[in-house]
Motif scaffolding. Structure first.
Motif, short mmCIF file in Angstrom:
data_model
loop_
_atom_site.label_atom_id
_atom_site.label_comp_id
_atom_site.label_asym_id
_atom_site.label_seq_id
_atom_site.Cartn_x
_atom_site.Cartn_y
_atom_site.Cartn_z
N GLU A 133 -27.70 -37.57 -46.86
CA GLU A 133 -26.32 -37.68 -47.30
C GLU A 133 -25.63 -38.84 -46.58
O GLU A 133 -25.74 -38.99 -45.36
CB GLU A 133 -25.57 -36.37 -47.02
N GLY A 134 -24.94 -39.69 -47.35
CA GLY A 134 -24.23 -40.81 -46.75
C GLY A 134 -25.06 -42.05 -46.52
O GLY A 134 -24.61 -42.99 -45.86
N HIS A 135 -26.28 -42.07 -47.06
CA HIS A 135 -27.17 -43.22 -46.86
C HIS A 135 -27.90 -43.54 -48.16
O HIS A 135 -28.04 -42.70 -49.03
CB HIS A 135 -28.19 -42.92 -45.76
N HIS A 136 -28.40 -44.78 -48.26
CA HIS A 136 -29.29 -45.13 -49.36
C HIS A 136 -30.60 -44.34 -49.22
O HIS A 136 -30.97 -43.99 -48.09
CB HIS A 136 -29.59 -46.64 -49.32
N PRO A 137 -31.31 -44.08 -50.34
CA PRO A 137 -31.02 -44.46 -51.73
C PRO A 137 -29.96 -43.56 -52.37
O PRO A 137 -29.74 -42.43 -51.94
CB PRO A 137 -32.38 -44.27 -52.41
N LEU A 138 -29.35 -44.09 -53.43
CA LEU A 138 -28.34 -43.32 -54.16
C LEU A 138 -28.38 -43.69 -55.64
O LEU A 138 -28.88 -44.75 -56.02
CB LEU A 138 -26.95 -43.57 -53.58
N THR A 139 -27.87 -42.78 -56.45
CA THR A 139 -27.79 -42.99 -57.90
C THR A 139 -26.36 -42.81 -58.37
O THR A 139 -25.68 -41.85 -57.98
CB THR A 139 -28.71 -42.00 -58.66
N VAL A 140 -25.88 -43.76 -59.17
CA VAL A 140 -24.55 -43.69 -59.77
C VAL A 140 -24.73 -43.47 -61.26
O VAL A 140 -25.38 -44.28 -61.93
CB VAL A 140 -23.76 -45.00 -59.52
#
Length: 416
Positions: A133-140
């Motif tokens: 949580e709060g870090h890469h990786p992420l998806t939008v």
């Protein structure tokens, strides 16, 4: 001792903001003399992955803006080591329509994002961190952004606020961003000045920034030289008694990091800030001082690297945010200074370097993969023979030709 002018490459901060603004603007924007480095090439490549057209020649980049957001309906974007890429591109993508996945290098994965992603979620953006949580990786999963009011803690990085300011004109209602804490204020002022150049006026009401909707207009934008990078050349003059002039950085410069020359002035150097150039001349004197560098914290390692040559203690305060940069810069500076034999103390947000025994030649500097550590201690090497680096190539991030340019400077200063 005089020396020719030093050609410092374009500002990383300004190039990244200009790329975002160009991509968001209505029309074709031309960027003059943008920085070409690993970070900015990564940003431009990210835009290309998202479906923007970016044309690159050595001195000019052209971007076809898309006010409606990315052309691609889905994309995988690798942000490399670039904090601006990793923070600005997911924010830009949120204004469009599609599914966009972002990842970054192990170094960038460690750097925090949560205040920004929390604010985006508060604005209704469907954003998921895939691992930590709060870090890469992420998806939008983007469906445009309505806008409205949001509260943000920008005490770790002003880039969180910059990302939201840049997003504001792309929202349907505009944004009112209330900031509970803010570091590196001059970088926010760069953002606001550049938004004005692209046709948007940000209003400030105390701790609240008001950004109108309505989008950006394309323009031709000239990128000024990087003031953080210039700090190494200015520091070189101060420690050797030489003289360095950097053209393109003067009274009208956007970047707060030019304020580093005022620190050198307090230490005894002669400084001239002209209309379109800045000159620093060393006087053979380097005094100790206590200085708050909260607003110019990227130049903290530059000062730390020349501090052992001062006649009194150098204490740098209010730089806690340097612990969450490419590495923990406070610890990295302290560790390398101790390797050189310097007397150093640190605290949560400060470092103090005291004069003592001569520094030890032949020392290998640990770079921690951080371009600013390498470039800073290259300045130390003007006075200490035989300094080497475990990863000299990490300067690619902001200045691929640094070692060649600095080697030429060393020869001109007569310290080769």
């Amino acid at each position: 001792m005089r020396m020719p002018e030093v050609a410092v490459p374009g500002s990383k901060s300004i190039t990244a903001r200009a790329l975002f603004l160009a991509a968001a603007a209505d029309g074709v924007t031309t960027l003059l003399r943008p920085l070409r480095s690993d970070d900015t090439e990564g940003f431009a490549d990210g835009l290309t992955r998202l479906g923007y057209r970016v044309g690159r020649t050595p001195d000019t980049w052209q971007v076809d803006g898309r006010p409606q957001g990315p052309a691609a309906a889905e994309a995988d974007v690798y942000c490399r080591d670039g904090a601006t890429t990793a923070r600005f591109l997911p924010t830009l993508a949120a204004a469009g329509h599609g599914t966009y996945r972002f990842d970054a290098s192990p170094q960038m994965r460690r750097r925090p994002l949560l205040p920004l992603t929390r604010a985006l979620r508060d604005l209704g953006v469907d954003l998921r961190h895939e691992e930590q949580e709060g870090h890469h990786p992420l998806t939008v999963r983007a469906a445009g952004v309505e806008g409205g009011e949001v509260t943000l803690d920008a005490g770790q990085s002003s880039q969180y606020l910059t990302a939201l300011l840049l997003l504001g004109p792309l929202t349907r209602e505009g944004l009112r961003i209330t900031v509970t804490d803010l570091v590196s204020v001059p970088y926010v002022e760069i953002t606001i000045a550049m938004m004005r150049a692209f046709g948007v006026e940000v209003r400030r009401e105390g701790d609240t920034f008001v950004v109108p909707p309505g989008g950006y207009r394309a323009t031709t934008y000239s990128v000024e030289p990087d003031a953080s990078t210039a700090s190494y050349f200015f520091a070189a003059a101060a420690v050797t008694g030489g003289e360095v002039t950097v053209p393109g950085l003067g009274e009208g410069a956007l970047q707060g990091d030019l304020g580093f020359v005022e620190v050198l002035r307090r230490m005894g150097a002669r400084v001239t800030v002209g209309r379109d150039a800045t000159t620093v001349r060393g006087t053979g004197e380097l005094r100790g001082l206590t200085v708050n560098m909260r607003d110019i914290s990227d130049t903290m390692p530059t000062l730390a690297a020349i501090a052992p040559f001062a006649s009194g203690p150098v204490r740098i305060e209010d730089v806690a945010n340097t612990r969450v940069k490419e590495c923990d810069r406070l610890d990295a500076c302290a560790e390398n200074l101790r390797r050189l034999g310097a007397d150093v103390a640190t605290g949560p947000d400060w470092i103090e370097i005291r004069p003592g025994a001569p520094l030890v030649g032949g020392t290998d500097i640990k770079s921690y993969g951080d371009h600013r550590i390498v470039m800073s201690f290259a300045v130390t090497g003007l006075r200490v023979p035989g300094i080497s680096f475990d990863d000299p190539g990490c300067v690619r991030k902001t200045f691929p030709g640094f070692h060649e340019e600095f080697g030429a400077l060393r020869a001109r200063l007569g310290t080769a």
